[in-house]
Design a protein around this motif. Structure first.
Motif, PDB file in Angstrom:
ATOM      1  N   ALA A  64      21.668  58.419 -37.843  1.00 20.40           N
ATOM      2  CA  ALA A  64      22.111  58.533 -39.232  1.00 20.40           C
ATOM      3  C   ALA A  64      21.325  59.580 -40.014  1.00 20.40           C
ATOM      4  N   GLY A  65      20.295  60.154 -39.380  1.00 22.65           N
ATOM      5  CA  GLY A  65      19.500  61.179 -40.050  1.00 22.65           C
ATOM      6  C   GLY A  65      18.297  60.649 -40.789  1.00 22.65           C
ATOM      7  N   ALA A  66      17.917  59.377 -40.541  1.00 21.56           N
ATOM      8  CA  ALA A  66      16.741  58.821 -41.210  1.00 21.56           C
ATOM      9  C   ALA A  66      15.471  59.419 -40.617  1.00 21.56           C
ATOM     10  N   GLN A  92      26.635  59.930 -35.692  1.00 24.67           N
ATOM     11  CA  GLN A  92      26.370  61.372 -35.627  1.00 24.67           C
ATOM     12  C   GLN A  92      27.254  62.097 -36.637  1.00 24.67           C
ATOM     13  N   GLY A  93      26.642  62.892 -37.502  1.00 24.65           N
ATOM     14  CA  GLY A  93      27.402  63.635 -38.503  1.00 24.65           C
ATOM     15  C   GLY A  93      27.654  62.868 -39.782  1.00 24.65           C
ATOM     16  N   VAL A  94      27.268  61.604 -39.840  1.00 22.76           N
ATOM     17  CA  VAL A  94      27.438  60.791 -41.049  1.00 22.76           C
ATOM     18  C   VAL A  94      26.139  60.861 -41.855  1.00 22.76           C
ATOM     19  N   THR A  95      26.249  61.051 -43.159  1.00 24.33           N
ATOM     20  CA  THR A  95      25.050  61.153 -43.992  1.00 24.33           C
ATOM     21  C   THR A  95      24.395  59.786 -44.157  1.00 24.33           C
ATOM     22  N   LEU A  96      23.135  59.806 -44.585  1.00 20.58           N
ATOM     23  CA  LEU A  96      22.398  58.562 -44.769  1.00 20.58           C
ATOM     24  C   LEU A  96      23.028  57.711 -45.873  1.00 20.58           C
ATOM     25  N   SER A  97      23.492  58.346 -46.930  1.00 25.74           N
ATOM     26  CA  SER A  97      24.141  57.609 -48.019  1.00 25.74           C
ATOM     27  C   SER A  97      25.441  56.966 -47.548  1.00 25.74           C
ATOM     28  N   GLU A  98      26.208  57.678 -46.722  1.00 26.20           N
ATOM     29  CA  GLU A  98      27.440  57.108 -46.163  1.00 26.20           C
ATOM     30  C   GLU A  98      27.129  55.951 -45.220  1.00 26.20           C
ATOM     31  N   THR A  99      26.010  56.043 -44.493  1.00 29.76           N
ATOM     32  CA  THR A  99      25.592  54.953 -43.610  1.00 29.76           C
ATOM     33  C   THR A  99      25.306  53.696 -44.410  1.00 29.76           C
ATOM     34  N   ILE A 100      24.609  53.835 -45.522  1.00 25.46           N
ATOM     35  CA  ILE A 100      24.332  52.681 -46.385  1.00 25.46           C
ATOM     36  C   ILE A 100      25.633  52.112 -46.936  1.00 25.46           C
ATOM     37  N   ARG A 144      27.095  55.821 -50.516  1.00 24.73           N
ATOM     38  CA  ARG A 144      28.259  56.666 -50.762  1.00 24.73           C
ATOM     39  C   ARG A 144      29.381  56.145 -49.875  1.00 24.73           C
ATOM     40  N   PHE A 145      30.548  55.951 -50.460  1.00 22.31           N
ATOM     41  CA  PHE A 145      31.661  55.360 -49.726  1.00 22.31           C
ATOM     42  C   PHE A 145      32.740  56.408 -49.466  1.00 22.31           C
ATOM     43  N   THR A 146      33.088  56.585 -48.198  1.00 24.45           N
ATOM     44  CA  THR A 146      34.194  57.465 -47.831  1.00 24.45           C
ATOM     45  C   THR A 146      35.163  56.668 -46.961  1.00 24.45           C
ATOM     46  N   LEU A 147      36.439  56.862 -47.202  1.00 21.60           N
ATOM     47  CA  LEU A 147      37.465  56.054 -46.537  1.00 21.60           C
ATOM     48  C   LEU A 147      37.401  56.193 -45.021  1.00 21.60           C
ATOM     49  N   THR A 148      37.199  57.418 -44.537  1.00 18.26           N
ATOM     50  CA  THR A 148      37.218  57.624 -43.083  1.00 18.26           C
ATOM     51  C   THR A 148      36.061  56.893 -42.400  1.00 18.26           C
ATOM     52  N   THR A 149      34.865  56.936 -42.981  1.00 15.84           N
ATOM     53  CA  THR A 149      33.734  56.259 -42.343  1.00 15.84           C
ATOM     54  C   THR A 149      33.878  54.744 -42.431  1.00 15.84           C
ATOM     55  N   LEU A 150      34.422  54.245 -43.527  1.00 11.81           N
ATOM     56  CA  LEU A 150      34.596  52.800 -43.657  1.00 11.81           C
ATOM     57  C   LEU A 150      35.607  52.281 -42.644  1.00 11.81           C
ATOM     58  N   ILE A 151      36.668  53.052 -42.397  1.00 11.33           N
ATOM     59  CA  ILE A 151      37.693  52.623 -41.443  1.00 11.33           C
ATOM     60  C   ILE A 151      37.222  52.821 -40.002  1.00 11.33           C
TER      61      ILE A 151
END
Length: 388
Positions: free
Chosen positions: A36-38, A86-94, A205-212
């Motif tokens: 996740a890039g931490a 991989q490729g997902v930001t830390l905020s999107e991971t949270i 940070r919420f993005t539809l593609t990562t949540l799905i």
């Protein structure tokens, strides 16, 4: 007055449960956080928050119900995250953590857990999990090519311990691998430091593609492969604690701590069995003492989460990958068995497994989701054809 010698078995059981849990999963969580890039400091904070979360939840639930209720992180869930972030930001991971834990809390509040698990055939959920975990199993042996002594000795230790003392196979693997890595000069001691790390708040940070593509499969894997076996283990051991209160508490606590890196707090299965066995205490009504001891050891592990993270960073990557792969072999084998056990569902399960393992990404959505979609479509079509 309680005999001090009578406290030793539950104390030992609690310590072993926490040790086995960390030995079999900490390396996988480290990989997931790194994917996740931490950075090292943030990973240490995650380990601190996870240890404190599991310690608090184990102690509260155990003392509340006077039953050995042991919580744990989701090892299959961590494995899915390690292969998907991989490729997902830390905020999107949270954001993914918050989304999945909110769904778990919702299941507890509404009582939808049992009905939700019936929507997706168990064979397909198991096949998806096997597909996610396949990479870890392959890594356990692919490292033999460049690190034969280290990885070969770890595999040998695992094999011998699996035959002699299966419960401690991963602990033996960890110790032997650590000794061989140290003797070979593969441990980076200049970066090894022991400290207490305060978890860092990370805005989601919420993005539809990562949540799905990640959040939904992660939620399903956590429920089907961690919570469900956890409740089954408790029931089999003679502790039929109500499901909904446990789901509400663990899901709510994980949701509260999600911004600090707590991706899940679940009902433990394998490690819980250690605290629920006669070895923990001959009197079943006193085995909650073992879980309470485990809760205290969880808290200690959380306080020194920075040290655990530093140790992971100091060890070679091949050690981490081999340990993670060997720790998941039992889960991979069990998942494949459940996926392929029913002949009428076997074709759909194979489709789910292969699509998930392929790592394909379509429309920005990962392979775990598409594995379920493809397998579900095959299951529905073939079932309808057979009925006709």
């Amino acid at each position: 007055m309680r005999n001090p010698s009578s406290l030793f078995p539950p104390l030992l059981a609690g310590f072993v449960a926490v040790l086995v849990g960390y030995a079999s999963s900490a390396a996988i969580i480290w990989q997931a956080a790194a994917a996740a890039g931490a950075n090292a400091q943030q990973i240490a904070g995650w380990m601190t928050a996870l240890g404190l979360g599991m310690g608090v939840s184990t102690l509260v639930l155990t003392l509340w119900f006077r039953a050995p209720v042991l919580t744990a992180w989701s090892t299959p869930g961590a494995a899915l995250l390690a292969t998907s972030l991989q490729g997902v930001t830390l905020s999107e991971t949270i954001g993914i953590f918050i989304f999945a834990n909110a769904l778990i809390l919702l299941c507890g509040v509404t009582g939808l857990f049992a009905r939700l698990m019936k929507i997706i055939p168990h064979s397909l959920a198991a096949a998806m999990l096997a597909g996610v975990l396949l990479r870890f199993g392959l890594q356990a042996f692919s490292n033999l090519e460049g690190h034969f002594l280290l990885c070969g000795s770890m595999f040998l230790a695992w094999l011998v311990a699996k035959a002699v003392a299966p419960r401690y196979a991963i602990v033996a693997t960890l110790l032997v691998g650590g000794i061989v890595a140290w003797a070979g000069g593969d441990v980076v001691t200049n970066s090894l430091h022991f400290s207490v790390v305060v978890p860092e708040f990370i805005a989601p940070r919420f993005t539809l593609t990562t949540l799905i593509s990640i959040g939904l499969p992660f939620f399903l894997v956590t429920m089907a492969s961690q919570n469900a076996p956890g409740f089954a283990t408790m029931k089999a051991a003679g502790y039929p604690v109500a499901v909904s209160p446990l789901m509400v508490f663990t899901g709510g606590l994980a949701l509260l701590l999600s911004p600090f890196g707590v991706y899940s707090i679940c009902i433990a299965a394998i490690t819980a069995a250690i605290c629920q066995s006669p070895d923990a205490h001959p009197d079943a009504s006193k085995r909650w003492l073992a879980a309470a001891a485990a809760g205290v050891f969880y808290l200690l592990a959380g306080i020194f989460g920075g040290s655990i993270s530093a140790l992971m960073a100091a060890l070679p990557l091949s050690w981490i990958q081999t340990l993670a792969g060997l720790a998941l072999l039992g889960t991979i084998g069990g998942s494949l068995y459940q996926a392929l056990h029913h002949e009428t569902e076997r074709d759909a399960a194979v489709v789910t497994f292969l699509v998930t393992a392929s790592g394909v990404t379509l429309l920005g959505i990962g392979s775990a989701f598409w594995g379920l979609i493809a397998g579900g479509a095959a299951f529905a079509l073939l079932s309808r054809y057979r009925r006709a």
